[in-house]
Design an enzyme around this catalytic site. Structure first.
Site, short mmCIF file in Angstrom:
data_model
loop_
_atom_site.label_atom_id
_atom_site.label_comp_id
_atom_site.label_asym_id
_atom_site.label_seq_id
_atom_site.Cartn_x
_atom_site.Cartn_y
_atom_site.Cartn_z
N HIS A 136 0.63 -0.82 0.02
CA HIS A 136 0.00 -0.30 0.22
C HIS A 136 1.27 1.25 0.00
CE1 HIS A 136 -4.16 -1.67 0.35
NE2 HIS A 136 -3.76 -2.44 1.38
N ASP A 166 -0.26 6.13 -3.87
CA ASP A 166 -1.74 6.47 -4.53
C ASP A 166 -1.56 7.35 -5.42
OD1 ASP A 166 -2.13 4.03 -3.32
OD2 ASP A 166 -3.17 4.75 -2.39
#
Length: 372
Positions: A136, A166
């Site tokens: 992540h 992200d």
């Protein structure tokens, strides 16, 4: 007419990087259709709810369509082919190899739509030793060394306030490269395959540290470089009432003004002599007054210094309100309205500010479905 009017996007992505990229394209006029599994993507079920959907899903999917397909059912894939045939862009965010196993890899898709722009978003890219490693945002900024530049200390580590990988490594490169591919397609008729690795762009964010390390062999450590806490000119200082002041007085003219405003001793103003002593003195001075007192001192002064606002304060700031950042409208299934997600699309390209749009109900655009 919006710049992406007439462009059709087929979006297989979930969570943040791909959906935000699709939102940006939709806000510029593209027709974006989400392809979801029959139970819907997981972010629909996140808390808190805002009407039938989660607020996170609603923000990221304003103005899109939704079709549901069980991608593991080979027979159901026939429903995808007509959508591919009329799409200009396809975005997917599975691990490498998944779309191939589903029969939806680039080579297969371009037989249906030869000039399609096909974009894959992953953590580490489609090839390389880390291609299949799970991760992540925090993992990507850690693995690329970006996090090592500023993370606090063993007593108080600091998690970054933004999902840099992200958005900065996934969403933004996706949008940029899709637009570049469409521009090239307009000239040549040629489609493209785009491999976006969120980790790759983290090295772009470390530009100044890479310069120091590669050119001088001086690799910055945790919080010891000019832009990460190693200089009194670029620093965060606590106030007496538990708020904080952000100092970014890098240029000499800003530094001189700041020193005058806070009354820093003359002997400490040359911060190259003893940076720690200068930093300590500023910490003591700023810590002796409340945030509102400092706000009145710094407001209107040319010193690149300000009190850190809360997000609640910032969204009510007259400057941002005047610029119309929160004028666009998101509506839920119950008719409730809030500001839509601010996106980096210029107002003249984004469409009508007063046009309230919703996120799609699950399968709203399936054959026989009802739009949400």
């Amino acid at each position: 007419m919006q710049p992406l009017s007439g462009i059709k996007v087929l979006d297989f992505t979930t969570l943040l990087p791909g959906p935000l990229a699709g939102l940006i394209l939709a806000e510029a006029g593209a027709d974006v259709t989400k392809v979801e599994r029959p139970e819907g993507e997981e972010i629909r079920r996140y808390a808190p709810r805002w009407g039938a959907e989660s607020i996170q899903f609603s923000l990221l999917n304003r103005g899109k369509k939704s079709v549901t397909v069980d991608l593991k059912d080979k027979a159901a894939l026939s429903r995808i082919e007509p959508l591919i045939a009329e799409s200009d862009v396809l975005i997917e965010q599975f691990r490498p190899g998944v779309m191939a196993r589903l029969g939806l890899d680039y080579d297969t898709v371009r037989k249906i739509r030869p000039n399609i722009v096909y974009c894959s978003i992953t953590g580490y890219g489609q090839h390389g030793p880390k291609a299949y490693v799970a991760g992540h945002d925090l993992n990507y900024i850690a693995e690329t060394g970006l996090l090592s530049l500023s993370f606090g200390n063993t007593g108080k580590t600091v998690v970054p306030p933004a999902l840099i990988a992200d958005i900065g490594g996934g969403t933004m490169p996706t949008v940029i490269n899709i637009l570049l591919a469409l521009l090239r397609r307009n000239a040549s008729g040629e489609g493209a395959y785009i491999d976006i690795a969120m980790a790759d762009t983290m090295f772009t964010y470390a530009w100044w540290a890479l310069g120091l390390g590669n050119a001088l062999g001086d690799w910055p450590g945790n919080g010891d470089a000019m832009l990460t806490g190693g200089s009194p000119r670029y620093q965060i200082f606590p106030t007496r009432d538990g708020r904080f002041v952000a100092v970014a007085a890098l240029e000499q003219k800003f530094w001189n003004t700041l020193c005058d405003l806070v009354g820093l001793e003359e002997r400490l103003r040359d911060d190259s002599v003893d940076p720690e002593a200068t930093t300590g003195a500023l910490r003591a001075i700023i810590g002796n007054r409340a945030a509102e007192e400092w706000r009145q001192v710094f407001d209107g002064q040319d010193c690149a210094t300000n009190v850190i606002r809360t997000l609640d304060e910032a969204v009510r700031d007259p400057h941002f309100l005047e610029r119309g950042l929160f004028d666009y409208v998101l509506e839920n299934d119950q008719g409730k309205r809030i500001p839509a997600m601010p996106v980096p699309v210029a107002p003249q390209f984004r469409g009508d500010r007063t046009d309230a749009k919703t996120a799609p109900a699950l399968g709203a655009d399936d054959e026989g479905g009802t739009a949400g």
